[in-house]
Design a protein around this motif. Structure first.
Motif, short mmCIF file in Angstrom:
data_model
loop_
_atom_site.label_atom_id
_atom_site.label_comp_id
_atom_site.label_asym_id
_atom_site.label_seq_id
_atom_site.Cartn_x
_atom_site.Cartn_y
_atom_site.Cartn_z
N MET A 28 1.98 -5.68 -2.72
CA MET A 28 1.92 -7.11 -2.45
C MET A 28 0.52 -7.51 -1.99
O MET A 28 -0.05 -8.51 -2.46
CB MET A 28 2.96 -7.51 -1.40
N ALA A 29 -0.05 -6.74 -1.08
CA ALA A 29 -1.39 -7.04 -0.59
C ALA A 29 -2.41 -6.95 -1.71
O ALA A 29 -3.32 -7.78 -1.81
CB ALA A 29 -1.76 -6.09 0.55
N SER A 30 -2.26 -5.96 -2.58
CA SER A 30 -3.18 -5.79 -3.70
C SER A 30 -3.10 -6.97 -4.66
O SER A 30 -4.12 -7.45 -5.16
CB SER A 30 -2.87 -4.48 -4.42
N LYS A 31 -1.89 -7.44 -4.93
CA LYS A 31 -1.72 -8.59 -5.81
C LYS A 31 -2.39 -9.83 -5.22
O LYS A 31 -3.08 -10.57 -5.92
CB LYS A 31 -0.24 -8.88 -6.04
N LYS A 32 -2.19 -10.06 -3.94
CA LYS A 32 -2.79 -11.23 -3.30
C LYS A 32 -4.31 -11.12 -3.27
O LYS A 32 -5.01 -12.11 -3.44
CB LYS A 32 -2.23 -11.42 -1.89
N ARG A 57 -4.19 -9.35 4.77
CA ARG A 57 -4.05 -8.37 5.85
C ARG A 57 -2.71 -8.40 6.56
O ARG A 57 -2.18 -7.33 6.91
CB ARG A 57 -5.21 -8.51 6.85
N PRO A 58 -2.08 -9.55 6.77
CA PRO A 58 -0.77 -9.53 7.43
C PRO A 58 0.27 -8.67 6.72
O PRO A 58 1.13 -8.07 7.37
CB PRO A 58 -0.36 -11.00 7.45
N HIS A 59 0.18 -8.57 5.41
CA HIS A 59 1.12 -7.71 4.66
C HIS A 59 0.91 -6.25 5.01
O HIS A 59 1.83 -5.45 4.91
CB HIS A 59 0.96 -7.92 3.15
N LEU A 101 -8.38 -0.62 9.83
CA LEU A 101 -6.94 -0.86 9.96
C LEU A 101 -6.29 0.15 10.90
O LEU A 101 -5.35 -0.19 11.62
CB LEU A 101 -6.28 -0.83 8.58
N ALA A 102 -6.79 1.39 10.93
CA ALA A 102 -6.24 2.40 11.84
C ALA A 102 -6.42 1.95 13.29
O ALA A 102 -5.52 2.11 14.12
CB ALA A 102 -6.90 3.75 11.61
#
Length: 130
Positions: A28-32, A57-59, A101-102
């Protein structure tokens, strides 16, 4: 193994693994991010960064305190997506402001632990901590 549709949008398998959930969130994040990439000519770098932070990023972070301990191979797609986002922002100075992100997952987990430890949560959770 049985997939349990979790409440609040988190999918957990019967053996408490998040592989399927993480894979779907990365897709989903990649698509957005792909949509943002196609529209990048219409936005300044600062606006592209804001759109990434608000729409992509929220995904990759929702309920991350639950699945932050997943194996690295399940988390690495998120890091690749963030690297792609840095290239789409196309301003090294702005992209350098993105925390790894970590680090954000660790901070989220620590915030939850702090709230539980200090009783800023449900009584059931508070009673789990000695």
């Amino acid at each position: 193994m049985i997939l349990i549709e979790g409440i609040l949008g988190v999918d957990i398998s019967s053996v408490v693994q998040f592989g399927g959930h993480l894979e779907s969130k990365a897709k989903m994040a990649s698509k957005k991010l792909g949509v943002l990439n196609r529209a990048k000519q219409y936005f300044k770098p600062a606006h592209r960064l804001k759109l990434y932070k608000a729409q992509v990023r929220p995904h990759m972070e929702y309920c991350c305190h639950l699945w932050a301990g997943a194996p690295g191979y399940q988390l690495s797609p998120f890091d690749r997506i963030q690297r792609r986002a840095s290239r789409i922002v196309d301003d090294p100075e702005l992209a350098d402001r993105l925390d790894p992100l970590a680090l954000r997952r660790d901070l989220s987990s620590l915030c939850i632990l702090y709230r539980i430890y200090n009783g800023e949560c449900s009584e059931e959770l508070f009673n789990l901590i000695e």
